[in-house]
Design a protein around this motif. Structure first.
Motif, PDB file in Angstrom:
ATOM      1  N   PRO A 279       0.842  -1.216   0.000  1.00 29.28           N
ATOM      2  CA  PRO A 279       0.000   0.000   0.000  1.00 29.28           C
ATOM      3  C   PRO A 279       0.873   1.261   0.000  1.00 29.28           C
ATOM      4  N   CYS A 280       0.416   2.274  -0.751  1.00 26.66           N
ATOM      5  CA  CYS A 280       1.177   3.531  -0.819  1.00 26.66           C
ATOM      6  C   CYS A 280       0.383   4.651  -0.157  1.00 26.66           C
ATOM      7  N   LEU A 281      -0.931   4.732  -0.478  1.00 33.07           N
ATOM      8  CA  LEU A 281      -1.715   5.875   0.011  1.00 33.07           C
ATOM      9  C   LEU A 281      -3.153   5.443   0.223  1.00 33.07           C
ATOM     10  N   GLU A 478       6.619   1.676   7.075  1.00 30.78           N
ATOM     11  CA  GLU A 478       5.990   2.402   8.184  1.00 30.78           C
ATOM     12  C   GLU A 478       4.697   3.068   7.711  1.00 30.78           C
ATOM     13  N   ALA A 479       3.750   3.165   8.640  1.00 32.73           N
ATOM     14  CA  ALA A 479       2.502   3.876   8.304  1.00 32.73           C
ATOM     15  C   ALA A 479       2.601   5.310   8.817  1.00 32.73           C
ATOM     16  N   VAL A 480       2.178   6.280   7.972  1.00 37.88           N
ATOM     17  CA  VAL A 480       2.214   7.703   8.336  1.00 37.88           C
ATOM     18  C   VAL A 480       0.795   8.248   8.207  1.00 37.88           C
ATOM     19  N   VAL A 481       0.298   8.917   9.267  1.00 39.15           N
ATOM     20  CA  VAL A 481      -1.012   9.575   9.151  1.00 39.15           C
ATOM     21  C   VAL A 481      -0.764  11.053   8.859  1.00 39.15           C
ATOM     22  N   ASN A 482      -1.332  11.546   7.750  1.00 37.11           N
ATOM     23  CA  ASN A 482      -1.076  12.938   7.342  1.00 37.11           C
ATOM     24  C   ASN A 482      -2.374  13.739   7.398  1.00 37.11           C
ATOM     25  N   HIS A 505       3.561   3.851   3.917  1.00 40.19           N
ATOM     26  CA  HIS A 505       2.123   3.872   3.630  1.00 40.19           C
ATOM     27  C   HIS A 505       1.524   5.130   4.297  1.00 40.19           C
ATOM     28  N   THR A 506       1.009   6.067   3.470  1.00 38.96           N
ATOM     29  CA  THR A 506       0.421   7.305   4.017  1.00 38.96           C
ATOM     30  C   THR A 506      -1.097   7.161   4.115  1.00 38.96           C
ATOM     31  N   ILE A 507      -1.636   7.546   5.264  1.00 41.42           N
ATOM     32  CA  ILE A 507      -3.101   7.608   5.394  1.00 41.42           C
ATOM     33  C   ILE A 507      -3.441   9.094   5.456  1.00 41.42           C
ATOM     34  N   SER A 508      -4.177   9.584   4.440  1.00 44.11           N
ATOM     35  CA  SER A 508      -4.409  11.030   4.344  1.00 44.11           C
ATOM     36  C   SER A 508      -5.770  11.381   4.943  1.00 44.11           C
TER      37      SER A 508
END
Length: 1501
Positions: A279-281, A478-482, A505-508
């Protein structure tokens, strides 16, 4: 009290030591000068006397106790959080600036203020004006003062200004003279009820202003020739930097990792082909649930398709629409990160340069025009967007996307997959190693509101990703919440670049989701076990507000909570509060990582994730006062004005940082000095696109040492952040360059001021996140303006209370005054796309007067401390020395004269008659059928004519009635009360035949008796009239019930109506024994509200008519048109006297008729081919305003004005050049010669001093300096000079008239081109005032006065009461000598004496009228040294408060005066005389008696 006891016994004061006595005397003086308040005086006095009086101390201490018991304001935040939990309303959740320490500080400061609480007057507002919400409309606040009493005196009841009403002074006749009564009138606003609301408010305002201003004004040197604006001198005690010069600070080296890709696109290619399923985004739907996850494989394949489509499918093969290096706009909404990411990488792969911008919502978005400018300058013709977004864009009627304001024409391309073409197998994108070629352009809005594009190279983009990956220790998966905007800044760098670089993996989480579900980002961290979250302080607050809704979230997975607005010094309290709340949910203290970023320098510094258990970094507690001087001082003593800042970590890997002075050359700061942070690395922007000059200043800075020599040769980038490098190379940011307010040489930060404002219990009044602070440049300094959005349910009192407390808090904590504080209705400030306030646009609206506040407080008195020193009157130089000085300097004495009457031969038939009555009898015999008068009605038809014989016979009948019915004797006074017409003329000559003394009086206005009848009554009483001649209609009106309500109708003298007269002749006509006998009385209400009557003798009448005849070349075959009121002055002479004397025909047009037919006057002139016409300014204004857009209609009606030789405006004021020029310009197209229009000048003592006439040079004009004019001096300047005023000559001086310019104080003559009072000598000067009490001294002073020096002939002069000057021109007069021009500046008794200078109201009014399109009319007056400006608002009522700052600014800028009160009223409220002059004193009396029913009254503090 005890000290009063001391005061009363002189013996005890005498017993005090001499130095104490001297100090007491000094205190008394300070009190009398108003330099100290009564309270301050008593405090200091008791302090001085305390050692000498035991009781004094006791009394004072008890007083002190009482004072300390004033209830302290409740701390703002105690009840606040619970209130927030209950209801979270729209924009109220922005708690960026919340700081409990600061709140305490503000409360302490306010408590201190409360001890010396000043009562600020609350603005008066008409209830109807600003109804914000239904609640407001139904329930007015309980303690609103009663609505103002609209008594019948106001003329606002009729929407049009009543045609022409000469309103009387309120109360008694204010003397017949000019000077003596005025001062007493000014001090005691007589006729004003003491309880009047306005007066008490102004009293309050005055007592507020009596307190000494801070900072104290320096002693200035008095330079009388120029007003020197005070330059703020540096405070000798101000802190200065003492450290050594700083050295640039290096970050750790950028590590070399073997498998880092050569370009960001290569990283995408690598993950897309090898880890396609990762997963990317992830995007969320509106409820905060994950809706779609983009994998690396999908991102790669879709970006490829887009790149191929962009390069090959948009145009034809030979003419592609896009080629590598072109720029395209990316227009994607904030809730669609997936489409945006594909588009961005598609552009990178196609080697076109993406320019991400916001989605335009309306044709005129805040700042939208500037974005358009950026698109245009980037040469963008193509915009990429998604299908959904395209559907939502505003469309025209036929379905096309609207042309956004200022945008270039764009072609819109939809990038949804179904519209993209699959590239052929052999097509591959060209991915070269990253170089300095541009990768993308990030837009940035500057402080002024202009939008610039920061160009970022591919190399910088890659290096920045590497530096971020190293600093944040990112690792794969790593997962990043943006929560940030993914189109720019940290949201783009971490959420779109660094994640691809490191296969994360960014969660926007979009802004729209945060608004509905503030906890969504915390839930995402919990659900995805995210290691990193990117947030702003706002998001921390929103999560805290909502955290009760969700107990079972865990933040233990977070190793970095990156707070991206850590550069805001107020972020520290948000971080602390969030930590204390969520530590129980597993949040680690070391995970909080503030960072500082800017569009130019990208990431400036970031705090690295800490080691568990290691001590947390320290804080800096800085003195606000030190900061304002740019110096770092640890605050120890006064915690009220301290700023606590946290570090934003260390310099980025591979970077270097230095601090340079914010203004001037980039000189390195000292170690304890605040400056602009500059960074040098490969990771910043390259240029501002297309702006080479600004680029050099920002992106290619070589720092210099104090000696001026460059330090090294590495270029640095200015970051736009202010700060310093602290111990251990930690970076601290204290503000932004964009938020810097430079006031009097000190720097204040907009964010700090917002924080102070919010710490005052603001919850009830304003929305927290909706406050804008900016500075405007007014009067040679920056002034602070605070604008906030008011809650709909806030009451007037609450708002006002909050506003006054904010002013006090900012004053205490920042030691700076706020110039203007405005509250606007909720949701009306321009927004940025993510919900903040668009500051520059707000400032723009404020400056152009379209902010529409619902509450406003201006404090110019406390802020503006650089006004020039009030002028001290120098001991006057004696008149003799002035004269000698002028002679020595070769200047002639300022005098001028018309042609000499003695040399002019004239028709003997007229010469042998000394009396006008004899001339009429002679004409009735010689030319009985020659028509003298024609009266026209509104249709332009002649309703009445009078030949010489008809007029003579009519006059005889009236004379016989006066004898029979009135039983009058020769010399009795008779009031003529007629509408303008021939009946009035016949009655005048009837009185002369009977030997009575006529006086014409304007009839009362039937619709407005209460305002107009008292004037008539007063003239009747003052002149002791024995009889009133009038028409039947008016006679009924005088005795009506309505009239009885206004005056005592039982005591009228005999009233005779002249409608039906018996055919009866007098046995013989009266002939006066001498020509010095009284012919008629001329009564007029002056603009200052004085009723003045003057006596005209038969010889003066003869001389006047003769002078006018000669000047205008009038004889029997001529026709003139008169559109004037015939009740006083030259208007009366032209209407009633001149035709009988010269035999010409007068076409009479009553000005009232023009209101029904604007074309009447000009059509008449055209119909009778009239060469000379007379009018008043109000007639000219009516035609200019009313016919401005009707010139074509005039042409089609065949109206041609080329016949006009002279069009003369009859006036007793300074010529209104702008009106004359507009009139001439407007009707030039229908033949009006620009030379035709001129003015007359007359005054009470002599009704006709100047009149242009038919021959002689045309009127000359000069430009004079307004500043010198205030100093009673004339300085001629060039056209276009700043502060210049255009003056025009008031016609030519009449034959037989001599004029001299005199110093009104010394009564000595002044030189050519010097300002003084105009004195006149002529055979037609009036013979004196007609008064109830014959005050001889006044008569002598005004009518028969001599020059104190230099006049051997001892001529008797009359004083006109007008200031002016004479200037010898290059033109030749009729006599063959050089022509002397007389320029009238203004009436002496109208001038305002302020700050020791003399102001003419018209100059201030002209400035004010120019300032906003909705100001219809304006008038100024003073009241106890306060300048009051009344403006008529012709726009919508919501514009009323826009005018307050504009009016204050313009008067300050152009006249160096501070406006005390601004009153906004309806059109038609300012009383205007029939001649078009404003009655300012009458307006003042109505204002003080609270009769104006104002829309808004603002009291400037």
């Amino acid at each position: 009290m005890a000290e009063r006891g001391l005061e009363s016994s002189p013996a005890s004061v005498a017993a005090l030591p001499p130095e104490v006595r001297a100090q007491l005397a000094e205190l008394e003086l300070e009190l009398s000068e108003g330099d100290i308040t009564q309270k301050g005086y008593e405090k200091k006095r008791s302090k001085l006397l305390s050692p000498y009086s035991p009781q004094t101390q006791e009394t004072d201490s008890t007083g002190q106790k009482d004072r300390n018991q004033t209830p302290a304001p409740t701390p703002a935040q105690t009840s606040a959080p619970s209130k927030y939990h209950r209801s979270r309303s729209g924009g109220a959740r922005d708690e960026r600036y919340r700081s409990d320490i600061h709140t305490e500080a503000v409360q302490a400061a306010l408590a201190k203020h409360k001890e010396q609480k000043m009562a600020l007057p609350m603005p008066t507002k008409r209830r109807s004006t600003f109804v914000q919400s239904p609640a407001d409309a139904c329930t007015p606040p309980e303690n609103v003062s009663a609505p103002p009493d609209v008594t019948a005196t106001t003329s606002s009841s009729s929407s049009l200004r009543p045609a022409n009403i000469d309103l009387p002074p309120s109360g008694i006749v204010k003397g017949m003279h000019k000077g003596s009564n005025r001062s007493s009138l000014m001090d005691t606003a007589d006729g004003v009820p003491v309880s009047s609301r306005v007066s008490t408010k102004i009293q309050q305002l005055l007592s507020t202003l009596k307190r000494p201003k801070r900072p104290p004004l320096k002693e200035f040197f008095v330079d009388d020739s120029e007003e020197i604006v005070e330059v703020p001198q540096p405070d000798p005690n101000q802190p200065r930097p003492e450290g050594r010069q700083m050295m640039p600070v290096k970050g750790e080296p950028l590590g070399v990792i073997c498998n880092w890709p050569p370009a960001l696109e290569s990283a995408l290619q690598r993950w897309g082909s090898t880890q396609a399923k990762c997963p990317c985004l992830t995007g969320l739907d509106m409820s905060g649930k994950p809706v779609y996850t983009l994998t690396y494989g999908k991102l790669w394949s879709r970006s490829l398709k887009l790149a191929y489509t962009l390069l090959n499918k948009l145009g034809t093969k030979n003419e592609p629409v896009l080629k590598p290096g072109d720029r395209v706009a990316l227009v994607y909404p904030n809730n669609d990160p997936v489409m945006f990411m594909v588009a961005f990488y598609g552009c990178l792969l196609a080697e076109v340069i993406p320019v991400p911008i916001e989605v335009p919502l309306t044709r005129k978005d805040a700042g939208g025009q500037q974005i358009g400018f950026l698109l245009g300058s980037c040469g963008i013709t193509l915009a990429l967007t998604s299908e959904i977004c395209l559907k939502g864009l505003p469309k025209t009627q036929n379905g096309e996307i609207v042309q956004f304001k200022g945008w270039p024409r764009l072609k819109w391309v939809v990038t949804d997959s179904k519209y993209l073409s699959k590239p052929p197998k052999d097509w591959q994108p060209h991915i070269s190693p990253a170089g300095t070629e541009p990768a993308y352009i990030e837009y940035k809005t500057s402080k002024e509101g202009s939008v610039m594009g920061v160009t970022v190279s591919r190399l910088a983009m890659l290096s920045h990703c590497q530096a971020l990956s190293q600093a944040c220790n990112y690792s794969e998966g790593e997962a990043v919440v943006n929560v940030l905007d993914f189109k720019k800044d940290a949201g783009l760098w971490h959420g779109m670049f660094a994640n691809v670089m490191n296969k994360m993996h960014t969660i926007s989480v979009p802004y729209s989701v945060m608004k509905t579900c503030p906890l969504s980002w915390v839930q995402r961290v919990h659900a995805h076990k995210a290691k990193v979250a990117l947030v702003k302080c706002r998001d921390l607050h929103w999560a805290m507000m909502a955290h009760r809704d969700q107990r079972d979230v865990s933040l233990s997975s977070l190793r970095m909570l990156i707070v991206t607005d850590g550069a805001n010094p107020w972020s520290v309290s948000s971080c602390d509060a969030f930590l204390s709340l969520f530590q129980s949910h597993g949040l680690k203290p070391e995970a909080i990582c503030p960072c500082a970023t800017s569009a130019e320098a990208m990431t400036v510094a970031i705090r690295r994730p800490g080691v568990p258990g290691a001590p947390l970094p320290g804080r800096a507690i800085l003195s606000m006062n030190g900061l304002s001087y740019g110096v770092i001082r640890v605050n120890t003593e006064d915690k009220n004005s301290a700023l606590t800042v946290q570090d934003v970590g260390h310099v980025m890997p591979g970077g270097m940082m230095c601090i340079v002075k914010p203004d001037g050359p980039p000189q390195l700061c000292k170690t304890d000095e605040i400056g602009e942070i500059c960074v040098s690395s490969r990771t910043g922007g390259m240029t501002y696109f297309g702006l080479a000059g600004v680029t050099k200043n920002t992106f290619e800075v070589i720092p210099v040492a104090s000696s001026g020599s460059p330090v090294g040769d590495v270029p640095f980038i200015r970051s736009g952040l202010l700060g310093f490098v602290g111990p251990g190379s930690l970076v601290f940011v204290v503000g932004k360059m964009d938020g810097l307010l430079m006031v009097s040489g000190r720097r204040h930060n907009a964010d700090d001021i917002v924080a102070t404002g919010l710490a005052v219990e603001s919850i009830k009044t304003v929305y927290r996140g909706r406050i804008a602070v900016f500075s405007v440049s007014v009067f040679y300094d920056e002034r602070i303006v605070v604008v906030a959005e008011q809650r709909p349910d806030a009451s007037e009192e609450d708002s006002f209370q909050w506003m006054s407390r904010v002013l006090q808090a900012i004053d205490s904590i920042h030691q700076v005054g706020v110039y203007c504080l405005a509250l606007v209705p909720a949701n009306t400030l321009p927004k940025t796309p993510l919900g903040g306030i668009h500051i520059s646009q707000t400032k723009q609206l404020f400056l152009e007067g379209s902010l529409h506040p619902c509450n406003i407080l201006m404090c110019p008195h406390t802020c503006v401390t650089n006004l020039p020193k009030p002028r001290q009157k120098q001991p006057g130089v004696g008149p003799a020395s002035v004269m000698v000085g002028n002679l020595v300097a070769g200047k002639r004495i300022a005098q001028a004269a018309g042609r000499d009457l003695g040399q002019i031969e004239e028709n003997d038939l007229v010469r042998k008659h000394q009396f006008l009555a004899e001339i009429l009898q002679w004409r009735a015999q010689a030319t009985p059928d020659h028509v003298l008068f024609m009266l026209l009605n509104a249709k332009g038809t002649t309703v009445c004519t009078a030949s010489c014989l008809q007029l003579h016979k009519r006059a005889e009948r009236i004379a016989s009635v006066l004898g029979d019915k009135g039983h009058l004797n020769a010399g009795d006074n008779v009031v003529l009360l007629y509408p303008p017409g021939i009946e009035l003329i016949a009655a005048f000559y009837g009185c002369l035949y009977a030997g009575c003394v006529p006086e014409t009086v304007r009839p009362p206005h039937a619709q407005n008796l209460t305002a107009t009848l008292p004037t008539v009554r007063m003239i009747v009483d003052v002149s002791k009239a024995a009889c009133i001649l009038t028409t039947q209609t008016l006679m009924r009106l005088l005795k009506s019930r309505e009239a009885a309500a206004a005056v005592d109708v039982k005591t009228w003298p005999t009233i005779i109506d002249t409608d039906d007269l018996p055919r009866k002749r007098l046995p013989q006509l009266y002939k006066p024994p001498t020509p010095e006998m009284l012919a008629y009385l001329d009564f007029s209400v002056s603009t200052t509200g004085m009723l003045t009557g003057v006596k005209m003798s038969h010889s003066a009448v003869n001389a006047l008519c003769r002078a006018i005849k000669l000047q205008c070349e009038l004889y029997s075959s001529r026709q003139i048109a008169i559109c004037l009121d015939p009740y006083c002055g030259l208007g009366f002479a032209l209407w009633c006297l001149c035709s009988v004397y010269s035999g010409h025909q007068s076409v009479l047009i009553p000005p009232l008729e023009l209101e029904n037919n604007l074309f009447l006057w000009l059509a008449t002139v055209n119909q009778y081919k009239i060469r000379d016409t007379f009018c008043s300014y109000s007639v000219m204004e009516l035609c200019t305003k009313g016919l401005g857009n009707q010139v074509e209609v005039l042409k089609t009606r065949g109206i041609n004005l080329s016949c006009i030789r002279t069009c003369v405006v009859v006036a007793e004021e300074r010529p209104r050049i702008t009106l004359q020029q507009s009139f001439s310009k407007l009707f030039k197209d229908i033949g009006l010669s620009p030379r035709a229009v001129s003015t007359t000048f007359g005054s009470r003592v002599n009704v006709a001093i100047c009149l242009q006439g038919t021959s002689g040079p045309e009127p000359t004009t000069v430009y004079v300096d307004l500043k010198s004019l205030r100093h009673d001096r004339v300085r001629l300047v060039e056209r276009g000079a700043p502060q210049s005023l255009l003056l025009s000559e008031s016609g030519k001086i009449l034959p037989g008239v001599k004029v001299v310019i005199v110093n009104p104080e010394t009564k000595g003559p002044v030189g050519d081109s010097h300002l003084g009072e105009i004195w006149v000598n002529s055979p037609h000067t009036a013979s004196g005032y007609y008064t109830i009490y014959d005050s001889e001294t006044l008569q002598a002073d005004h009518f028969n006065t001599r020059l104190s020096f230099g006049d051997a002939a001892q001529t008797l002069w009359a004083r006109t009461g007008y200031l002016g000057f004479v200037r010898r021109t290059e033109l030749t007069a009729a006599t063959g000598e050089r022509h002397d021009a007389l320029y009238v500046v203004g009436a002496l008794d109208e001038t305002l004496e302020l700050r020791g200078l003399r102001y003419h109201p018209i100059d201030i009014e002209t400035s004010v009228s120019r300032v906003h399109r909705s100001i219809a009319e304006c008038a100024v007056f003073t009241w106890t040294n306060l300048l009051v400006v009344v403006v008529e608002l012709c726009g919508s009522e919501q514009e009323a408060l826009d005018l307050v700052p504009l009016v204050t600014n313009v008067v300050l800028e152009e006249h160096y005066l501070i406006v005390g009160v601004v009153v906004v009223v309806d059109p038609g409220v300012i009383p205007i005389k029939s001649r078009g002059e404003k009655q300012r004193m009458h307006l003042r009396d109505s204002f003080l008696a609270d009769q104006l029913d104002p829309i808004y009254v603002a009291y400037n503090m």
